[in-house]
Design an enzyme around this catalytic site. Structure first.
Site, PDB file in Angstrom:
ATOM      1  N   THR A  93       0.823  -1.214   0.000  1.00 54.15           N
ATOM      2  CA  THR A  93       0.000   0.000   0.000  1.00 54.15           C
ATOM      3  C   THR A  93       0.856   1.262   0.000  1.00 54.15           C
ATOM      4  OG1 THR A  93      -1.454   1.270   1.460  1.00 54.15           O
ATOM      5  CG2 THR A  93      -0.117  -0.374   2.510  1.00 54.15           C
ATOM      6  N   ASP A  94       0.267   2.365  -0.462  1.00 52.09           N
ATOM      7  CA  ASP A  94       0.955   3.662  -0.386  1.00 52.09           C
ATOM      8  C   ASP A  94       1.025   4.181   1.054  1.00 52.09           C
ATOM      9  OD1 ASP A  94      -1.735   4.359  -0.034  1.00 52.09           O
ATOM     10  OD2 ASP A  94      -1.773   5.862  -1.633  1.00 52.09           O
ATOM     11  N   GLU A  95       0.241   3.564   1.960  1.00 54.67           N
ATOM     12  CA  GLU A  95       0.168   4.093   3.328  1.00 54.67           C
ATOM     13  C   GLU A  95       1.490   3.928   4.083  1.00 54.67           C
ATOM     14  OE1 GLU A  95      -3.509   3.413   5.398  1.00 54.67           O
ATOM     15  OE2 GLU A  95      -4.581   3.044   3.526  1.00 54.67           O
TER      16      GLU A  95
ATOM     17  N   TYR B 273      -1.864  -0.505  10.998  1.00 50.65           N
ATOM     18  CA  TYR B 273      -1.990  -1.158   9.686  1.00 50.65           C
ATOM     19  C   TYR B 273      -0.788  -0.840   8.806  1.00 50.65           C
ATOM     20  CZ  TYR B 273      -3.290  -1.653   4.757  1.00 50.65           C
ATOM     21  OH  TYR B 273      -3.273  -1.955   3.422  1.00 50.65           O
TER      22      TYR B 273
ATOM     23  N   LYS C 216       2.231  -3.282   7.416  1.00 49.27           N
ATOM     24  CA  LYS C 216       2.504  -3.488   5.987  1.00 49.27           C
ATOM     25  C   LYS C 216       3.946  -3.064   5.672  1.00 49.27           C
ATOM     26  CE  LYS C 216       0.223  -4.638   3.027  1.00 49.27           C
ATOM     27  NZ  LYS C 216      -0.088  -5.997   2.473  1.00 49.27           N
TER      28      LYS C 216
ATOM     29  N   ASP D 263     -12.826  12.506  14.294  1.00 47.70           N
ATOM     30  CA  ASP D 263     -11.784  12.103  13.357  1.00 47.70           C
ATOM     31  C   ASP D 263     -11.089  10.818  13.822  1.00 47.70           C
ATOM     32  OD1 ASP D 263     -10.279  12.250  11.092  1.00 47.70           O
ATOM     33  OD2 ASP D 263      -9.260  14.126  11.597  1.00 47.70           O
TER      34      ASP D 263
ATOM     35  N   HIS E 145      -5.014  10.352  11.906  1.00 46.79           N
ATOM     36  CA  HIS E 145      -5.505  10.284  10.521  1.00 46.79           C
ATOM     37  C   HIS E 145      -4.533  10.941   9.542  1.00 46.79           C
ATOM     38  CE1 HIS E 145      -9.479  10.620   8.037  1.00 46.79           C
ATOM     39  NE2 HIS E 145      -8.537   9.958   7.412  1.00 46.79           N
TER      40      HIS E 145
HETATM   41  P1  NAD Z   1      -9.341  -7.556   2.258  1.00 45.76           P
HETATM   42  O1  NAD Z   1      -9.317  -7.283   3.715  1.00 45.76           O
HETATM   43  O2  NAD Z   1     -10.578  -7.311   1.479  1.00 45.76           O
HETATM   44  O3  NAD Z   1      -8.935  -9.085   1.992  1.00 45.76           O
HETATM   45  C1  NAD Z   1      -7.920  -9.729   2.692  1.00 45.76           C
HETATM   46  C2  NAD Z   1      -8.063 -11.216   2.414  1.00 45.76           C
HETATM   47  O4  NAD Z   1      -6.984 -11.882   3.098  1.00 45.76           O
HETATM   48  C3  NAD Z   1      -9.363 -11.809   2.949  1.00 45.76           C
HETATM   49  O5  NAD Z   1      -9.924 -12.681   1.991  1.00 45.76           O
HETATM   50  C4  NAD Z   1      -8.923 -12.585   4.187  1.00 45.76           C
HETATM   51  O6  NAD Z   1      -9.748 -13.712   4.463  1.00 45.76           O
HETATM   52  C5  NAD Z   1      -7.517 -12.999   3.781  1.00 45.76           C
HETATM   53  N1  NAD Z   1      -6.658 -13.297   4.931  1.00 45.76           N
HETATM   54  C6  NAD Z   1      -6.495 -12.556   6.057  1.00 45.76           C
HETATM   55  N2  NAD Z   1      -5.642 -13.176   6.891  1.00 45.76           N
HETATM   56  C7  NAD Z   1      -5.240 -14.310   6.250  1.00 45.76           C
HETATM   57  C8  NAD Z   1      -4.360 -15.361   6.594  1.00 45.76           C
HETATM   58  N3  NAD Z   1      -3.711 -15.364   7.768  1.00 45.76           N
HETATM   59  N4  NAD Z   1      -4.180 -16.366   5.708  1.00 45.76           N
HETATM   60  C9  NAD Z   1      -4.826 -16.384   4.526  1.00 45.76           C
HETATM   61  N5  NAD Z   1      -5.698 -15.424   4.168  1.00 45.76           N
HETATM   62  C10 NAD Z   1      -5.896 -14.393   5.011  1.00 45.76           C
HETATM   63  O7  NAD Z   1      -8.110  -6.728   1.662  1.00 45.76           O
HETATM   64  P2  NAD Z   1      -7.951  -6.073   0.221  1.00 45.76           P
HETATM   65  O8  NAD Z   1      -8.506  -4.699   0.268  1.00 45.76           O
HETATM   66  O9  NAD Z   1      -8.399  -7.023  -0.797  1.00 45.76           O
HETATM   67  O10 NAD Z   1      -6.368  -5.935   0.177  1.00 45.76           O
HETATM   68  C11 NAD Z   1      -5.549  -6.978  -0.337  1.00 45.76           C
HETATM   69  C12 NAD Z   1      -4.099  -6.572  -0.216  1.00 45.76           C
HETATM   70  O11 NAD Z   1      -3.878  -5.355  -0.923  1.00 45.76           O
HETATM   71  C13 NAD Z   1      -3.655  -6.295   1.227  1.00 45.76           C
HETATM   72  O12 NAD Z   1      -2.361  -6.789   1.392  1.00 45.76           O
HETATM   73  C14 NAD Z   1      -3.683  -4.780   1.343  1.00 45.76           C
HETATM   74  O13 NAD Z   1      -2.751  -4.326   2.283  1.00 45.76           O
HETATM   75  C15 NAD Z   1      -3.304  -4.378  -0.056  1.00 45.76           C
HETATM   76  N6  NAD Z   1      -3.827  -3.080  -0.513  1.00 45.76           N
HETATM   77  C16 NAD Z   1      -5.142  -2.764  -0.384  1.00 45.76           C
HETATM   78  C17 NAD Z   1      -5.615  -1.542  -0.847  1.00 45.76           C
HETATM   79  C18 NAD Z   1      -7.076  -1.159  -0.763  1.00 45.76           C
HETATM   80  O14 NAD Z   1      -7.425  -0.034  -1.100  1.00 45.76           O
HETATM   81  N7  NAD Z   1      -7.962  -2.057  -0.370  1.00 45.76           N
HETATM   82  C19 NAD Z   1      -4.731  -0.649  -1.449  1.00 45.76           C
HETATM   83  C20 NAD Z   1      -3.378  -1.002  -1.566  1.00 45.76           C
HETATM   84  C21 NAD Z   1      -2.938  -2.228  -1.107  1.00 45.76           C
HETATM   85  P1  TYD Z   2     -10.793   3.763   4.177  1.00 43.23           P
HETATM   86  O1  TYD Z   2     -11.729   3.371   3.098  1.00 43.23           O
HETATM   87  O2  TYD Z   2     -10.937   3.133   5.527  1.00 43.23           O
HETATM   88  O3  TYD Z   2      -9.329   3.531   3.594  1.00 43.23           O
HETATM   89  P2  TYD Z   2      -7.883   4.028   4.188  1.00 43.23           P
HETATM   90  O4  TYD Z   2      -8.030   4.436   5.600  1.00 43.23           O
HETATM   91  O5  TYD Z   2      -7.061   2.797   4.014  1.00 43.23           O
HETATM   92  O6  TYD Z   2      -7.441   5.167   3.303  1.00 43.23           O
HETATM   93  O7  TYD Z   2     -10.884   5.308   4.366  1.00 43.23           O
HETATM   94  C1  TYD Z   2     -10.677   6.198   3.284  1.00 43.23           C
HETATM   95  C2  TYD Z   2     -10.734   7.604   3.827  1.00 43.23           C
HETATM   96  O8  TYD Z   2     -12.093   7.867   4.237  1.00 43.23           O
HETATM   97  C3  TYD Z   2      -9.878   7.812   5.064  1.00 43.23           C
HETATM   98  O9  TYD Z   2      -9.313   9.120   5.006  1.00 43.23           O
HETATM   99  C4  TYD Z   2     -10.862   7.719   6.211  1.00 43.23           C
HETATM  100  C5  TYD Z   2     -12.160   8.228   5.615  1.00 43.23           C
HETATM  101  N1  TYD Z   2     -13.396   7.618   6.149  1.00 43.23           N
HETATM  102  C6  TYD Z   2     -14.433   8.441   6.582  1.00 43.23           C
HETATM  103  O10 TYD Z   2     -14.366   9.681   6.525  1.00 43.23           O
HETATM  104  N2  TYD Z   2     -15.576   7.842   7.074  1.00 43.23           N
HETATM  105  C7  TYD Z   2     -15.697   6.494   7.179  1.00 43.23           C
HETATM  106  O11 TYD Z   2     -16.749   6.003   7.673  1.00 43.23           O
HETATM  107  C8  TYD Z   2     -14.634   5.653   6.710  1.00 43.23           C
HETATM  108  C9  TYD Z   2     -14.718   4.164   6.776  1.00 43.23           C
HETATM  109  C10 TYD Z   2     -13.493   6.273   6.206  1.00 43.23           C
END
Ligand code: NAD
Ligand code: TYD
Length: 353
Positions: A133-135, A159, A163, A290, A294
């Site tokens: 992630t970019d985070e 988180y 990561k 907030d 954040h």
């Molecule tokens: P998600 O939470 O929707 O899915 C995570 C999946 O991993 C789930 O299916 C869960 O059951 C599985 N999992 C969790 N623990 C596990 C374990 N111990 N063994 C096997 N499986 C396990 O997450 P996502 O949004 O699909 O993100 C996927 C990846 O991409 C993550 O590594 C996340 O950090 C990264 N990512 C997500 C975003 C985003 O915007 N969602 C952006 C950048 C990177």
């Molecule tokens: P989120 O979807 O949880 O992703 P991330 O924290 O990984 O960026 O949140 C996106 C942005 O939206 C983040 O700045 C937090 C904000 N947010 C709200 O304002 N209200 C909400 O109920 C949620 C879930 C997130």
């Protein structure tokens, strides 16, 4: 030929598996623990498809991973498995340390042993792609340039710190053991199968249910948003052509404040499914306390992946968000099933009643 995908029942992982098998007949072994975030319904269209082998299990179970690697001899591992929600990491960081750090470490150990024993040709072609992630880069001031791949790591939430630690382990396994790794650091994804605890799906679902649309703080925090299918195509491209040991930032060139995102979602719902009383959905916006710590702004400089690998997002935010809102309107059963599970407990714990 096959690939092993971890976390392939989650939001991005399930989109990746579906896209992979829409474009290739290469077998996918999908190892997922099915936490609250894993949803096999996402993969229902593959239920009778022999190209998809689902295994419920922990990617940190090195013996299980070793067994799967030996059995299927994949040419690549794509690691999506993680705990992914910042707010949950604030309430309970322990699971994030265990899954994202210890789990990734155990996966690396199992993959290192497998890769080390491969014949020369298979060894040379093998890749482990770690999805991150970019985070991990922390928060940007408004005037600062977007994150490049050499930006310092400054994670601010449990988180992002977990990561970041996993990224460092992946890097170390390349430098120390020569493991052929690739890392992608992507911005916020949105699209089908997104669990409605995250901003965009939560707003779509709450709006229709007549509930409050909770905006944290002043709603001026900025994220870069990428349609999930574009993230999947970036991962495929990096797997295909990325330089071993390199990191690729993936983003949509689409920075927007959260409040704008919520207003765009409301406007689309006004158009596609107007409220019965004729009032705009944005009257449901509520400002709430907030998020602690954040991050104010994330922004991705995605020039490296574009210049070196020729990848660019196919969707604009306008086209992607319209598709996304329409997908949720077209899939009320998916939403209802998700909501009848652990999701409800989480909403009560986090937002109260
Ligand atoms: P998600 O939470 O929707 O899915 C995570 C999946 O991993 C789930 O299916 C869960 O059951 C599985 N999992 C969790 N623990 C596990 C374990 N111990 N063994 C096997 N499986 C396990 O997450 P996502 O949004 O699909 O993100 C996927 C990846 O991409 C993550 O590594 C996340 O950090 C990264 N990512 C997500 C975003 C985003 O915007 N969602 C952006 C950048 C990177
Ligand atoms: P989120 O979807 O949880 O992703 P991330 O924290 O990984 O960026 O949140 C996106 C942005 O939206 C983040 O700045 C937090 C904000 N947010 C709200 O304002 N209200 C909400 O109920 C949620 C879930 C997130």
């Amino acid at each position: 030929m096959s690939i092993l995908v971890t976390g392939g029942a989650g939001f991005i992982g399930s989109n990746f598996v579906l896209d992979w098998l829409a474009q290739s007949d290469e077998l996918v072994i999908n190892l997922d623990k099915l936490t609250y975030a894993g949803n096999l319904q996402n993969l229902a269209t593959l239920a009778d498809d022999a190209r998809h082998v689902f295994v419920q299990g922990d990617f940190g179970d090195a013996a299980l991973v070793a067994k799967l690697l030996l059995q299927y001899q994949p040419r690549a591992v794509v690691n999506f498995a993680a705990e992914s929600h910042v707010d949950r990491s604030i309430h309970g960081p322990g699971e994030f340390i265990q899954t994202n750090i210890v789990g990734t470490f155990n996966l690396l150990e199992a993959v290192r042993a497998y890769w080390g024993a491969l014949a020369a040709e298979a060894r040379a072609g093998f890749r482990l792609l770690h999805v991150s992630t970019d985070e991990v880069y922390g928060s940007l001031a408004h005037t600062e340039p977007a994150f490049t791949e050499t930006h310092r790591y400054e994670p601010n939430s449990p988180y992002s710190a977990s990561k970041a630690a996993s990224d460092h382990l992946v890097r170390a396994y390349h430098h120390t053991y020569g493991l052929p790794v690739l890392t992608t650091n992507c911005s916020n994804n949105y699209g089908p199968f997104h669990f409605p605890e995250k901003l965009i799906p939560l707003m779509i679902v709450n709006a229709q249910a007549g509930k409050a649309l909770p905006v944290y703080g002043d709603g001026q925090q900025i994220r870069d948003w990428l349609y999930v299918k574009d993230h999947c195509s970036a991962i495929r491209r990096v797997l295909e052509a990325g330089q071993v040991g390199e990191v690729y930032n993936v983003g949509g060139w689409n920075e927007k404040p959260n409040l704008d995102i919520v207003q765009i979602v409301c406007a689309l719902l006004d158009e596609l499914k107007p409220r019965a009383d004729g009032q705009p959905y944005q009257t449901q916006i509520t400002y709430v306390t907030d998020r602690p710590g954040h991050d104010r702004r994330y922004a991705i400089d995605a020039r490296k992946i574009e210049q070196e690998l020729g990848w660019k997002p196919a969707e604009t935010f306008e086209s992607g968000i319209r598709k996304t809102v329409q997908w949720y309107l077209d899939h009320p059963d998916w939403v209802a099933n998700v909501q009848s599970g652990g999701y409800r407990d989480w909403v009560v714990k986090h937002y109260g009643n």
